[in-house]
Design an enzyme around this catalytic site. Structure first.
Site, PDB file in Angstrom:
ATOM      1  N   ASP A 177     -18.366  50.246  46.223  1.00 51.58           N
ATOM      2  CA  ASP A 177     -18.670  49.143  45.314  1.00 51.58           C
ATOM      3  C   ASP A 177     -18.346  47.787  45.918  1.00 51.58           C
ATOM      4  O   ASP A 177     -17.175  47.443  46.077  1.00 51.58           O
ATOM      5  CB  ASP A 177     -17.886  49.341  44.013  1.00 51.58           C
ATOM      6  N   ASP A 375     -25.308  42.954  45.641  1.00 50.84           N
ATOM      7  CA  ASP A 375     -24.413  43.942  45.062  1.00 50.84           C
ATOM      8  C   ASP A 375     -24.905  45.359  45.357  1.00 50.84           C
ATOM      9  O   ASP A 375     -26.085  45.666  45.186  1.00 50.84           O
ATOM     10  CB  ASP A 375     -24.314  43.720  43.552  1.00 50.84           C
TER      11      ASP A 375
END
Ligand SMILES: *[C@@H]1O[C@H](CO)[C@@H](O)[C@H](O)[C@H]1NC(C)=O
Ligand SMILES: *[C@@H]1O[C@H](CO)[C@@H](O)[C@H](O)[C@H]1NC(C)=O
Length: 495
Positions: A177, A375
């Protein structure tokens, strides 16, 4: 368009050196359209539902191969494999449409929690205003003020790596992440652990397990952290939707492939609740001091996200240099929140025509609002509504010849391609300073939403000022973050 061509050509001419990739992007960018292989995408939608990871020998616990063959790794770099979610966690969905809807639902939760986190940082709202959280442990919510990081979907993210925790290493799958910093893993004894595919990490069997004291720098980096009995550090990561992980903040040995890193601060989560499925924890790759990247003192890292409907793997690499044909853009930091990786996007073109979007649409303002981040955990790229509308209208205009279909969830521009095996769609490219252009493969913006031929334009509007480049648009591209030189790099077709 001629201008674009000229610019690219000049770019190629200029940096002639080891030029393999140039001729490809040279040919690709000026083309107004890009072919979408409809038939291939539909075959994958069927395979992904029936795929059973337990029957695939490559994913035994022994699978942690060091990818020495990766062309960009240098002797000092660390590399480990990345697997898409479907390749380790058998789909429980009946069909591809159900899978799509559940992915999109997770994605919306993810985006709203990223936005919440940013708003908290920018507007300085106290985290304790946000959540009374009943952790079920012996200490109350008042005693715990951990960072609120990205949403539940980070725990059920789309890409995982196999990581060894402790000494001797016990292997677990961890979500990768870039939208958060705090590393954590489910830990025995469990007050509340969700189901994971590997045994729960057992600290008592690890010789390198060491709880962090309250006065350590690592503990202080946890926003507003408070300590239990003034002795050992407790972390808490909670998500907008009520899912969370709480436990001891410790240091451990982390093993990636054949490399071990000692004394990495990581949460040993005894109480984990939420939508986390499959993976046993999370590796934070954000820009903050507690992320794995920062603790490694990595000067760069890069990942390649394989097609999420495939069962193949690619790699996450630390400290490997950008290959010469990398398309680079400025990496920008937000002084209100060091986690996110913002990128200097200047424009978007459709069919070779630069869209009339003001550059300010992608820029962060002085307060830390706005801007666009890259992201790994968000699936669908989000753009401010005005920007999205300009993009969508241009794309729709260029696809008038294709039969349209009803909208699906957050996708408002869909097509019925059930009678086609391949179609040409307008080329969509991202533009960066100095004339750098990244054309996206058609399958990165026209995606199947079912197995019978409905495809949708995979961008979406957001009412937030924060825009996000999602992983659907990054598929098949090596994405690198050169932290030392503040550059983001893209290498197309390099997984
Ligand atoms: C990173 O740098 C810090 C401070 O210089 C040092 O204490 C730490 O051991 C380094 N970590 C690694 C993994 O090299
Ligand atoms: C898509 O088009 C085909 C062929 O025209 C048609 O049979 C089918 O019902 C359409 N699908 C949807 C979902 O409208």
């Amino acid at each position: 368009m001629g201008f674009l061509f000229a610019l690219l050509f000049a770019g190629c001419f200029f940096f002639t050196a080891p030029f393999v990739g140039c001729s490809r992007s040279l040919l690709q960018t000026p083309q107004p359209t890009t072919a979408l292989d409809v038939a291939e995408a539909l075959v994958k939608t069927k395979n992904v539902i029936s795929f059973d990871p337990t029957k695939k020998p490559a994913f035994t616990p022994l699978d942690q191969s060091f990818s020495a063959s990766s062309p960009s790794s240098s002797p000092s770099s660390i590399s480990l494999q990345i697997h898409p979610r479907v390749s380790i966690h058998k789909s429980s969905h009946l069909d591809y449409k159900a899978l799509t809807l559940s992915r999109l639902q997770r994605d919306s939760a993810r985006v709203s929690s990223l936005v919440t986190r940013l708003n908290l940082a920018v507007n300085g709202i106290s985290r304790s205003d946000l959540k009374p959280l009943d952790t079920g442990l012996e200490f109350g919510a008042e005693d715990l003020e951990g960072p609120i990081v990205s949403g539940s979907s980070q725990g059920s993210g789309e890409y995982f790596s196999r990581v060894g925790i402790g000494k001797p290493p016990s292997q677990v799958y961890m979500v990768l992440d870039t939208g958060s910093d705090v590393n954590w893993v489910q830990c025995a004894p469990c007050a509340d652990c969700y189901q994971q595919s590997d045994p729960i990490f057992e600290p008592s069997l690890s010789s390198s397990y060491s709880p962090l004291k309250c006065d350590t720098q690592q503990c202080k980096y946890l926003d507003d952290s408070e300590c239990r009995n003034d002795r050992t550090c407790v972390y808490e990561v909670s998500y907008g939707d009520g899912s969370y992980t709480v436990g001891d903040f410790v240091t451990e040995t982390i093993t990636l492939g054949s490399d071990s890193v000692n004394n990495v601060a990581i949460g040993c989560g005894h109480n984990n609740e939420g939508l986390f499925v499959g993976a046993g924890g999370l590796l934070g790759l954000g820009g903050g001091p507690l992320s794995f990247t920062s603790q490694l003192n990595a000067s760069s890292f890069s990942y390649c996200l394989v097609d999420r409907d495939s069962d193949s793997a690619s790699t996450l690499e630390f400290d490997s240099s950008f290959p010469p044909n990398t398309i680079t853009a400025p990496l920008i930091r937000n002084h209100q929140l060091d986690t996110f990786y913002y990128i200097g996007l200047t424009g978007i073109s459709v069919g070779g025509e630069l869209l009339p979007i003001p550059e300010s649409a992608f820029q962060m303002d002085e307060s830390g609002n706005g801007g666009i981040i890259v992201d790994s955990g968000t699936a669908v790229t989000r753009l401010q509504s005005d920007t999205y509308n300009v993009l969508r209208d241009a794309f729709a205009k260029g696809t008038k010849n294709l039969p349209s279909a009803d909208s699906v969830a957050l996708f408002d521009t869909c097509y019925n391609l059930s009678t086609k095996s391949s179609v040409d769609v307008p080329t969509l490219s991202l533009h960066f300073p100095e004339g750098k252009v990244l054309p996206l493969p058609a399958k990165n913006y026209m995606i199947p939403v079912d197995s019978v031929g409905t495809f949708c334009f995979a961008f979406a509007p957001t009412s937030s000022s924060l825009s996000i480049i999602g992983n659907v648009q990054q598929q098949g591209t090596r994405v690198g973050f050169d932290l030392g030189n503040s550059r983001v790099g893209f290498v197309p077709n390099k997984c």
